[in-house]
Design an enzyme around this catalytic site. Structure first.
Site, PDB file in Angstrom:
ATOM      1  N   LYS A  51       0.827  -1.208   0.000  1.00 56.96           N
ATOM      2  CA  LYS A  51       0.000   0.000   0.000  1.00 56.96           C
ATOM      3  C   LYS A  51       0.864   1.261   0.000  1.00 56.96           C
ATOM      4  O   LYS A  51       0.600   2.208  -0.732  1.00 56.96           O
ATOM      5  CB  LYS A  51      -0.954  -0.013   1.212  1.00 56.96           C
ATOM      6  CG  LYS A  51      -2.044  -1.077   1.076  1.00 56.96           C
ATOM      7  CD  LYS A  51      -2.895  -1.265   2.325  1.00 56.96           C
ATOM      8  CE  LYS A  51      -3.824  -2.462   2.134  1.00 56.96           C
ATOM      9  NZ  LYS A  51      -4.730  -2.722   3.275  1.00 56.96           N
ATOM     10  N   GLN A  95      -4.794  -1.209   9.275  1.00 50.18           N
ATOM     11  CA  GLN A  95      -4.669  -2.559   8.725  1.00 50.18           C
ATOM     12  C   GLN A  95      -5.278  -3.576   9.684  1.00 50.18           C
ATOM     13  O   GLN A  95      -4.984  -3.564  10.882  1.00 50.18           O
ATOM     14  CB  GLN A  95      -3.191  -2.878   8.436  1.00 50.18           C
ATOM     15  CG  GLN A  95      -2.954  -4.212   7.750  1.00 50.18           C
ATOM     16  CD  GLN A  95      -3.557  -4.288   6.347  1.00 50.18           C
ATOM     17  OE1 GLN A  95      -3.653  -3.303   5.628  1.00 50.18           O
ATOM     18  NE2 GLN A  95      -4.004  -5.463   5.959  1.00 50.18           N
ATOM     19  N   ASP A 118     -11.058   2.799   3.483  1.00 48.28           N
ATOM     20  CA  ASP A 118     -11.418   1.382   3.378  1.00 48.28           C
ATOM     21  C   ASP A 118     -12.921   1.181   3.138  1.00 48.28           C
ATOM     22  O   ASP A 118     -13.346   0.100   2.708  1.00 48.28           O
ATOM     23  CB  ASP A 118     -11.050   0.654   4.681  1.00 48.28           C
ATOM     24  CG  ASP A 118      -9.712  -0.063   4.603  1.00 48.28           C
ATOM     25  OD1 ASP A 118      -9.369  -0.557   3.506  1.00 48.28           O
ATOM     26  OD2 ASP A 118      -9.034  -0.153   5.636  1.00 48.28           O
TER      27      ASP A 118
HETATM   28  N1  GUN Z   1      -7.104  -6.797   5.984  1.00 45.74           N
HETATM   29  C1  GUN Z   1      -7.449  -7.581   4.954  1.00 45.74           C
HETATM   30  N2  GUN Z   1      -7.988  -6.839   3.961  1.00 45.74           N
HETATM   31  C2  GUN Z   1      -7.975  -5.569   4.383  1.00 45.74           C
HETATM   32  C3  GUN Z   1      -8.380  -4.340   3.796  1.00 45.74           C
HETATM   33  O1  GUN Z   1      -8.907  -4.251   2.682  1.00 45.74           O
HETATM   34  N3  GUN Z   1      -8.178  -3.225   4.556  1.00 45.74           N
HETATM   35  C4  GUN Z   1      -7.641  -3.277   5.795  1.00 45.74           C
HETATM   36  N4  GUN Z   1      -7.513  -2.128   6.475  1.00 45.74           N
HETATM   37  N5  GUN Z   1      -7.252  -4.400   6.359  1.00 45.74           N
HETATM   38  C5  GUN Z   1      -7.420  -5.532   5.650  1.00 45.74           C
END
Ligand code: GUN
Length: 292
Positions: A51, A95, A118
């Protein structure tokens, strides 16, 4: 047909890079997403690295905030409040999963909805299900729809089966497929005769988190198979000691499916790219609020 998520996400990131340059000229600053990582889960660290890399590639101003595994829930909430109140921050991503002593629901609800890149905040979930165009749509589901459309897969009137009912993927992707006029079934671990239910699917979305679970007998000949799984399985021949596989037995499925996403290089890169797209959406929305 192999649906190449890596290639598609690269071209979308190239477009966004130019868009960000134009936005920076127009507004005098760049979009700024903040990524919060709590603890040292190796998979989470790897996703977060991806990311941040994409953030840099697209020319954003974002950075990573790292907190220790044993940090208190309050410390994380305080950090979120700080970022909520920072006018230079456009996006906040925590996350997941979080350490067990921290409530994910509480943390997600603490993020300002207009910075929730998100799309997990209850306000954004409600907007998605009510067809509000200002909803921030979760990244993986959004990326799946973009992939299907770019691959020229017809959706209207088709049978879609989503295996998995998580708030992050299963439920929102089902809603988006419904919006595209699919007839949608959400299947899960308690579904009776899961292979037969999956074999009904024109579009099969696997989001269960179980390595290689969907074998050849889950797949209707010619179906489109979207594999959301990213599972690490031991592999003594790999330098890392593991390799990544999806929820679908790719080698078997690719002989039967009409179109299929690989792992890695399918849904994963699209998720990250949609995060960049959501960040731009939040940035523009906040700038317009500021100037209205
Ligand atoms: N953990 C697994 N997928 C995601 C996601 O799309 N966003 C976040 N913040 N954590 C995750």
């Amino acid at each position: 047909m192999i649906i190449d998520g890596k290639k598609l996400s690269q071209s979308l990131k190239d477009e966004m890079k130019l868009e960000v340059e134009a936005l920076a000229r127009q507004y005098g600053r760049k979009p700024c997403p903040m990524v919060i990582l709590v603890g040292d889960n190796p998979a989470s660290r790897s996703y977060v690295r991806g990311k941040i890399k994409a953030t840099e590639y697209c020319g954003f101003d974002g950075t990573l905030v790292e907190l220790p595994e044993d940090c208190s829930e309050q410390t994380l909430l305080d950090e979120i409040h700080r970022l909520n109140n920072d006018s230079q921050v456009d996006g906040i991503l925590v996350q997941l999963p979080l350490p067990k002593h921290i409530s994910e629901d509480k943390v997600i609800a603490a993020i300002a909805p207009e910075k929730d890149v998100d799309g997990f905040h209850p306000a954004n979930v409600a907007k998605l299900w009510l067809n509000d165009p200002t909803a921030i749509v979760p990244c993986t589901p959004k990326g799946i729809i973009v992939m299907l459309e770019k691959a020229g897969i017809e959706l209207a009137g088709k049978k879609a089966v989503v295996v998995g009912r998580s708030n992050i993927v299963g439920k929102p992707v089902a809603k988006l497929l419904l919006d595209k006029n699919c007839t949608v079934t959400i299947a899960h671990s308690r579904t009776v005769n899961l292979p037969a239910v999956c074999r009904e699917a024109d579009i099969l979305v696997a989001a269960v988190g179980k390595p290689l679970m969907l074998t050849a007998d889950y797949i209707r000949p010619g179906a489109t198979v979207i594999d959301v799984g990213i599972n690490r399985i031991p592999d003594s021949t790999a330098t890392t000691g593991y390799r990544l596989v999806g929820d679908v037995d790719y080698e078997a499925a690719k002989e039967i499916a009409g179109a299929i996403t690989p792992v890695p290089g399918g849904v994963g890169p699209m998720t990250i790219t949609m995060l960049m797209r959501n960040t731009i959406q939040c940035f523009i929305h906040r700038q317009n609020q500021l100037h209205s």
